[in-house]
Design an enzyme around this catalytic site. Structure first.
Site, PDB file in Angstrom:
ATOM      1  N   HIS A 123      -7.717  14.555   9.055  1.00 24.07           N
ATOM      2  CA  HIS A 123      -8.030  13.153   8.725  1.00 24.07           C
ATOM      3  C   HIS A 123      -9.538  12.937   8.692  1.00 24.07           C
ATOM      4  O   HIS A 123     -10.217  12.994   9.722  1.00 24.07           O
ATOM      5  CB  HIS A 123      -7.385  12.205   9.742  1.00 24.07           C
ATOM      6  CG  HIS A 123      -7.466  10.764   9.355  1.00 24.07           C
ATOM      7  ND1 HIS A 123      -6.767  10.234   8.290  1.00 24.07           N
ATOM      8  CD2 HIS A 123      -8.173   9.727   9.866  1.00 24.07           C
ATOM      9  CE1 HIS A 123      -7.029   8.940   8.181  1.00 24.07           C
ATOM     10  NE2 HIS A 123      -7.894   8.607   9.128  1.00 24.07           N
ATOM     11  N   ARG A 127     -15.681  -2.216  11.853  1.00 25.50           N
ATOM     12  CA  ARG A 127     -15.198  -2.145  10.483  1.00 25.50           C
ATOM     13  C   ARG A 127     -16.098  -2.954   9.540  1.00 25.50           C
ATOM     14  O   ARG A 127     -16.348  -2.538   8.416  1.00 25.50           O
ATOM     15  CB  ARG A 127     -13.751  -2.669  10.423  1.00 25.50           C
ATOM     16  CG  ARG A 127     -13.057  -2.318   9.126  1.00 25.50           C
ATOM     17  CD  ARG A 127     -11.657  -2.844   9.081  1.00 25.50           C
ATOM     18  NE  ARG A 127     -11.648  -4.306   8.968  1.00 25.50           N
ATOM     19  CZ  ARG A 127     -10.609  -5.005   8.502  1.00 25.50           C
ATOM     20  NH1 ARG A 127      -9.509  -4.391   8.141  1.00 25.50           N
ATOM     21  NH2 ARG A 127     -10.661  -6.321   8.433  1.00 25.50           N
ATOM     22  N   TYR A 151     -10.357   6.120   0.092  1.00 20.39           N
ATOM     23  CA  TYR A 151     -10.012   4.769  -0.347  1.00 20.39           C
ATOM     24  C   TYR A 151     -11.080   4.062  -1.164  1.00 20.39           C
ATOM     25  O   TYR A 151     -10.915   2.899  -1.530  1.00 20.39           O
ATOM     26  CB  TYR A 151      -9.554   3.900   0.828  1.00 20.39           C
ATOM     27  CG  TYR A 151     -10.512   3.748   1.979  1.00 20.39           C
ATOM     28  CD1 TYR A 151     -11.526   2.807   1.959  1.00 20.39           C
ATOM     29  CD2 TYR A 151     -10.355   4.528   3.131  1.00 20.39           C
ATOM     30  CE1 TYR A 151     -12.382   2.652   3.043  1.00 20.39           C
ATOM     31  CE2 TYR A 151     -11.201   4.378   4.213  1.00 20.39           C
ATOM     32  CZ  TYR A 151     -12.215   3.440   4.165  1.00 20.39           C
ATOM     33  OH  TYR A 151     -13.053   3.296   5.242  1.00 20.39           O
ATOM     34  N   HIS A 159      -2.533   2.946   2.885  1.00 23.84           N
ATOM     35  CA  HIS A 159      -3.570   2.809   3.917  1.00 23.84           C
ATOM     36  C   HIS A 159      -3.006   2.458   5.286  1.00 23.84           C
ATOM     37  O   HIS A 159      -3.311   3.097   6.294  1.00 23.84           O
ATOM     38  CB  HIS A 159      -4.603   1.753   3.492  1.00 23.84           C
ATOM     39  CG  HIS A 159      -5.706   1.585   4.486  1.00 23.84           C
ATOM     40  ND1 HIS A 159      -5.597   0.774   5.588  1.00 23.84           N
ATOM     41  CD2 HIS A 159      -6.926   2.157   4.561  1.00 23.84           C
ATOM     42  CE1 HIS A 159      -6.724   0.844   6.307  1.00 23.84           C
ATOM     43  NE2 HIS A 159      -7.542   1.678   5.695  1.00 23.84           N
ATOM     44  N   ARG A 193      -0.619  -3.057   7.352  1.00 20.88           N
ATOM     45  CA  ARG A 193      -1.433  -4.255   7.114  1.00 20.88           C
ATOM     46  C   ARG A 193      -1.869  -4.355   5.648  1.00 20.88           C
ATOM     47  O   ARG A 193      -1.793  -5.421   5.046  1.00 20.88           O
ATOM     48  CB  ARG A 193      -2.665  -4.158   8.030  1.00 20.88           C
ATOM     49  CG  ARG A 193      -3.772  -5.117   7.750  1.00 20.88           C
ATOM     50  CD  ARG A 193      -4.912  -4.936   8.780  1.00 20.88           C
ATOM     51  NE  ARG A 193      -5.484  -3.584   8.793  1.00 20.88           N
ATOM     52  CZ  ARG A 193      -6.306  -3.099   7.877  1.00 20.88           C
ATOM     53  NH1 ARG A 193      -6.635  -3.835   6.838  1.00 20.88           N
ATOM     54  NH2 ARG A 193      -6.781  -1.872   7.965  1.00 20.88           N
ATOM     55  N   HIS A 236      -2.324   5.309   8.197  1.00 23.14           N
ATOM     56  CA  HIS A 236      -2.768   4.803   9.493  1.00 23.14           C
ATOM     57  C   HIS A 236      -1.609   4.012  10.108  1.00 23.14           C
ATOM     58  O   HIS A 236      -1.089   3.098   9.462  1.00 23.14           O
ATOM     59  CB  HIS A 236      -3.940   3.835   9.333  1.00 23.14           C
ATOM     60  CG  HIS A 236      -5.213   4.470   8.836  1.00 23.14           C
ATOM     61  ND1 HIS A 236      -5.923   3.997   7.769  1.00 23.14           N
ATOM     62  CD2 HIS A 236      -5.924   5.530   9.298  1.00 23.14           C
ATOM     63  CE1 HIS A 236      -7.017   4.728   7.588  1.00 23.14           C
ATOM     64  NE2 HIS A 236      -7.040   5.675   8.494  1.00 23.14           N
ATOM     65  N   GLU A 246      -2.977   1.870  15.068  1.00 22.78           N
ATOM     66  CA  GLU A 246      -4.278   2.232  15.644  1.00 22.78           C
ATOM     67  C   GLU A 246      -4.746   1.148  16.617  1.00 22.78           C
ATOM     68  O   GLU A 246      -5.395   1.450  17.611  1.00 22.78           O
ATOM     69  CB  GLU A 246      -5.321   2.418  14.520  1.00 22.78           C
ATOM     70  CG  GLU A 246      -6.711   2.793  15.041  1.00 22.78           C
ATOM     71  CD  GLU A 246      -7.722   3.105  13.945  1.00 22.78           C
ATOM     72  OE1 GLU A 246      -7.403   2.869  12.761  1.00 22.78           O
ATOM     73  OE2 GLU A 246      -8.813   3.588  14.278  1.00 22.78           O
ATOM     74  N   HIS A 264      -3.190   8.312  14.037  1.00 25.64           N
ATOM     75  CA  HIS A 264      -3.416   7.575  15.299  1.00 25.64           C
ATOM     76  C   HIS A 264      -2.112   7.417  16.090  1.00 25.64           C
ATOM     77  O   HIS A 264      -1.951   8.075  17.100  1.00 25.64           O
ATOM     78  CB  HIS A 264      -4.100   6.213  15.087  1.00 25.64           C
ATOM     79  CG  HIS A 264      -5.401   6.307  14.340  1.00 25.64           C
ATOM     80  ND1 HIS A 264      -6.457   7.051  14.806  1.00 25.64           N
ATOM     81  CD2 HIS A 264      -5.811   5.791  13.147  1.00 25.64           C
ATOM     82  CE1 HIS A 264      -7.467   6.972  13.947  1.00 25.64           C
ATOM     83  NE2 HIS A 264      -7.094   6.223  12.924  1.00 25.64           N
ATOM     84  N   ASP A 303     -11.945  11.932  11.447  1.00 26.07           N
ATOM     85  CA  ASP A 303     -11.880  10.524  11.048  1.00 26.07           C
ATOM     86  C   ASP A 303     -13.228   9.910  10.663  1.00 26.07           C
ATOM     87  O   ASP A 303     -13.712  10.115   9.565  1.00 26.07           O
ATOM     88  CB  ASP A 303     -11.186   9.751  12.182  1.00 26.07           C
ATOM     89  CG  ASP A 303     -10.715   8.366  11.750  1.00 26.07           C
ATOM     90  OD1 ASP A 303     -10.929   7.998  10.591  1.00 26.07           O
ATOM     91  OD2 ASP A 303     -10.124   7.641  12.574  1.00 26.07           O
TER      92      ASP A 303
END
Ligand SMILES: [Zn+2]
Length: 481
Positions: free
Chosen positions: A66, A93, A132, A222, A225, A249, A252, A286, A337
């Protein structure tokens, strides 16, 4: 093929060779055209070309399952408080988005090259790139909708690392949340658009069924969410029909779990299970905030978990319940990651160390192994290290569909060497060498890295290291000064 007359056969002769869970002395690794053809005793060799590696142990190349390569530009720039309230994954983020929205295709190539360079210097020979960034910074699609994916693949090719380009599906900010303009580079609103672009990338790169493949495609919705259920089902159905790996994901952050419960009245794992989306192709990245009750569904469906402990501790995500996964024989692979640090052996040891801190106990995962494993021929000194090293090799290869991960006939000739005289592992015997490597080896101990039979790192240096670093230095100056 020239292998019949032995002319193209190469025999690597290390002091020690790691195979079948142990180190063997006096063994040669015989390769032809980048594939391992056999392991042989040195006195059984004939006219193979011999490459002697004195004071070296050969180990299978590690698989980083990842990665978000471009995030390497953030290193050192997010380790401070940004708000009066608590800093968290979500505040990090926003900082990540501010970099992601500024990178040109060439920047992405340069950042990816540096990330991949650092990986191979650590003994990583294959990477799962969870990709992405698709559109231009103003959210316009490029003429080639896979331009950025191809820049990442080009970077991997130039460094020499194998790559599974896990092309991300991303539809929205989240359940009942306003669109975030900083996500507009990621979004492909509907499944037909995503699948059309995916198919076009597959026709360029392939699906990776060939053991000599250096780049191939997988799918990566992704997160729950970012991808509503009908979209998710369509993408995963496509992957199952076309035998593609699926990475996602999952759980997480606690907020992601509660949003899922609010939208679907089910936790993420329960949703994946009841909708029939888990399978042997599926890797949940995760998978931290899960209840013990949910874990057997992974086992039942043969799904895997990818832990990213150095990133998870950096972002304050939480601890992967690796003991619970092992108890149910759910395979775990590892990823670097966000690249706060790129050292897959560190991720391997953190998988265990985080549990020690949480439980105030030592050798937590070894306890699981004592209970669950009678298969191991490894002595007790190496049992835990073997398990952790499997996470970094065999399990990673399975997760991303890479032809490496172990030194056995038919596998790709991907491996790295450890200098047995490096101070971080000096003094180890064959019995405790793997534990010394997994728990203590410094990166300086990694000396040679070979991918597909081709040396890409020699004496700890990559062939084009200086140029990659120089270009990356320029990129960082442009981005941050
Ligand atoms: Zn990630």
């Amino acid at each position: 093929m020239a292998g019949n007359d032995g002319n193209s056969l190469i025999a690597w002769l290390p002091e020690l060779l790691y195979t079948g869970g142990r180190f063997e002395r006096g063994q040669a690794l015989v390769c032809d055209s980048g594939i391992i053809v056999r392991l042989a005793r040195v006195d059984e060799l004939k006219d193979e070309k011999r490459i002697r590696l004195s004071n070296r142990a050969i180990l299978p190349g590690m698989v980083n399952a990842h990665s978000h390569a471009f995030q390497r530009v953030l290193r050192g720039r997010t380790e401070h408080r940004t708000s009066n309230r608590q800093d968290s994954f979500w505040t990090w983020r926003e900082m990540m988005y501010s970099a992601a929205t500024r990178l040109t295709p060439e920047d992405i190539y340069d950042a990816s090259r540096l990330a991949f360079l650092e990986m191979v210097l650590n003994g990583i020979t294959a990477v799962g790139e969870f990709h992405y960034l698709q559109h231009a910074p103003d959210s316009t699609p490029y003429d080639d909708s896979n331009l950025l994916a191809k820049e990442v693949v080009r970077a991997a090719g130039d460094v020499g690392v194998r790559i599974a380009l896990l092309r991300v599906a991303y539809a929205r900010s989240g359940f009942q949340s306003e669109p975030n303009p900083r996500q507009s580079r990621f979004i492909e609103k509907d499944p037909p658009t995503y699948l059309k672009n995916l198919e076009s990338l597959i026709s360029d790169l392939g699906r990776g069924s060939d053991p000599t493949a250096t780049a191939w495609v997988g799918v990566a919705p992704h997160s729950i969410r970012a991808v509503p259920l009908d979209y998710l089902c369509e993408v995963i159905t496509y992957a199952n029909q076309h035998d593609l790996k699926v990475h996602m994901h999952v759980a997480e952050q606690p907020a992601e779990v509660s949003a899922c419960v609010e939208e679907y009245r089910r936790t993420p794992i329960a949703l994946l299970e009841t909708e029939g989306l888990l399978s042997e192709r599926f890797t949940a990245v995760h998978a931290i905030h899960v209840t013990p009750k949910a874990i057997p569904s992974f086992a039942k469906r043969g799904a895997m978990v990818c832990a990213c402990p150095t990133t998870e501790r950096n972002l304050g995500d939480g601890v992967v319940p690796a003991d619970e996964y092992l108890k149910h024989n759910v395979p775990i692979c590892l990823g670097t990651d966000s690249h706060a640090q790129i050292d897959l052996l560190e991720d391997a040891r953190e998988l265990e160390y985080h549990l020690r801190l949480q439980k105030l106990e030592r050798a937590v995962l070894d306890k699981q192994l004592q209970v669950s494993s009678s298969k191991s021929q490894v002595g007790e000194l190496g049992r835990l290290a073997t398990q952790l090293f499997d996470c970094a090799t065999i399990n990673g290869a399975r997760s991303i569909g890479s032809p490496d991960g172990s030194l056995e006939p038919g596998k790709a000739a991907d491996f790295f060497t450890i200098d047995l005289n490096d101070p971080s592992v000096a003094g180890a015997s064959t019995v405790d060498l793997l534990s010394s490597i997994v728990f203590s080896a410094s990166r300086a101990a990694v000396r040679e890295v070979v991918v597909g039979g081709k040396p890409i790192v020699s004496e700890g240096q990559h062939l084009i290291q200086e140029e990659i670093v120089e270009r990356f230095n320029d990129l960082q100056k442009k981005l941050w000064s």
